[in-house]
Design a protein around this motif. Structure first.
Motif, PDB file in Angstrom:
ATOM      1  N   ASP A   4      -1.576  -4.588   1.152  1.00 28.53           N
ATOM      2  CA  ASP A   4      -0.553  -3.531   0.681  1.00 28.53           C
ATOM      3  C   ASP A   4      -0.860  -2.308   0.445  1.00 28.53           C
ATOM      4  O   ASP A   4      -0.149  -1.249   0.906  1.00 28.53           O
ATOM      5  CB  ASP A   4       0.113  -4.031  -0.736  1.00 28.53           C
ATOM      6  N   ALA A  26       8.500 -11.910   6.630  1.00 34.79           N
ATOM      7  CA  ALA A  26       8.369 -12.493   5.234  1.00 34.79           C
ATOM      8  C   ALA A  26       6.885 -13.209   5.129  1.00 34.79           C
ATOM      9  O   ALA A  26       6.532 -13.132   3.966  1.00 34.79           O
ATOM     10  CB  ALA A  26       9.123 -13.687   5.318  1.00 34.79           C
ATOM     11  N   THR A  27       6.053 -13.447   6.066  1.00 33.62           N
ATOM     12  CA  THR A  27       4.850 -13.823   5.962  1.00 33.62           C
ATOM     13  C   THR A  27       4.002 -12.484   5.579  1.00 33.62           C
ATOM     14  O   THR A  27       3.155 -12.741   4.541  1.00 33.62           O
ATOM     15  CB  THR A  27       4.329 -14.353   7.297  1.00 33.62           C
ATOM     16  N   TYR A  29       4.934 -10.120   4.028  1.00 29.08           N
ATOM     17  CA  TYR A  29       5.589  -9.912   2.511  1.00 29.08           C
ATOM     18  C   TYR A  29       4.661 -10.622   1.511  1.00 29.08           C
ATOM     19  O   TYR A  29       3.921 -10.385   0.355  1.00 29.08           O
ATOM     20  CB  TYR A  29       7.030 -10.113   2.182  1.00 29.08           C
ATOM     21  N   ARG A  30       4.607 -11.933   1.724  1.00 29.33           N
ATOM     22  CA  ARG A  30       3.951 -12.872   0.781  1.00 29.33           C
ATOM     23  C   ARG A  30       2.491 -12.666   0.916  1.00 29.33           C
ATOM     24  O   ARG A  30       2.054 -12.892  -0.251  1.00 29.33           O
ATOM     25  CB  ARG A  30       4.281 -14.583   1.299  1.00 29.33           C
ATOM     26  N   ILE A  31       1.878 -12.388   2.093  1.00 31.42           N
ATOM     27  CA  ILE A  31       0.550 -12.055   1.839  1.00 31.42           C
ATOM     28  C   ILE A  31       0.230 -10.735   1.157  1.00 31.42           C
ATOM     29  O   ILE A  31      -0.683 -10.888   0.392  1.00 31.42           O
ATOM     30  CB  ILE A  31      -0.002 -11.826   3.194  1.00 31.42           C
ATOM     31  N   THR A  33       1.763  -9.495  -1.396  1.00 33.79           N
ATOM     32  CA  THR A  33       2.110  -9.586  -2.588  1.00 33.79           C
ATOM     33  C   THR A  33       1.022 -10.652  -3.334  1.00 33.79           C
ATOM     34  O   THR A  33       1.215 -10.997  -4.622  1.00 33.79           O
ATOM     35  CB  THR A  33       3.686  -9.918  -3.002  1.00 33.79           C
ATOM     36  N   ARG A  35       1.067 -13.980  -2.896  1.00 31.47           N
ATOM     37  CA  ARG A  35       1.735 -15.152  -2.986  1.00 31.47           C
ATOM     38  C   ARG A  35       1.215 -16.237  -2.109  1.00 31.47           C
ATOM     39  O   ARG A  35       1.341 -17.404  -2.718  1.00 31.47           O
ATOM     40  CB  ARG A  35       3.320 -15.151  -2.722  1.00 31.47           C
ATOM     41  N   VAL A  36       0.725 -16.010  -1.010  1.00 27.25           N
ATOM     42  CA  VAL A  36       0.239 -17.082  -0.177  1.00 27.25           C
ATOM     43  C   VAL A  36      -1.273 -16.337   0.684  1.00 27.25           C
ATOM     44  O   VAL A  36      -1.373 -15.400   0.673  1.00 27.25           O
ATOM     45  CB  VAL A  36       0.901 -17.316   1.196  1.00 27.25           C
ATOM     46  N   LEU A  66      -3.508 -17.342  -7.083  1.00 20.74           N
ATOM     47  CA  LEU A  66      -2.385 -18.284  -6.646  1.00 20.74           C
ATOM     48  C   LEU A  66      -2.440 -19.545  -7.374  1.00 20.74           C
ATOM     49  O   LEU A  66      -3.674 -19.803  -7.517  1.00 20.74           O
ATOM     50  CB  LEU A  66      -2.648 -18.589  -5.097  1.00 20.74           C
TER      51      LEU A  66
END
Length: 72
Positions: A4, A26-27, A29-31, A33, A35-36, A66
């Motif tokens: 980020d 989307a991947t 974004y999730r990384i 933040t 989330r994944v 996580l």
């Protein structure tokens, strides 16, 4: 440096970065933040695309919070 922070510092959109490394926006974004946790191939692509500014350790630390739905 977190993903980020890297993207923000260099004013790179998540969508552009995703396209650069061949994953869905989307991947990214999730990384970014936390989330994944990225798959190994994606992790290597992130490290390469950032010239090592984002390390595997940075990605692990971002994913530290996580939770899983199944306890081991």
């Amino acid at each position: 440096m977190t993903l980020d922070k890297y993207l923000t510092t260099f004013d790179i959109s998540g969508a552009n970065f995703a396209e650069q490394i061949g994953v869905n926006a989307a991947t990214i974004y999730r990384i970014r933040t936390g989330r994944v946790f990225p798959h190994r191939k994606t992790m290597r692509a992130i490290i390469s695309a950032t010239d090592g500014a984002v390390t595997a350790n940075d990605l692990v630390q971002a994913a530290d919070g996580l939770t899983t739905t199944k306890e081991t």
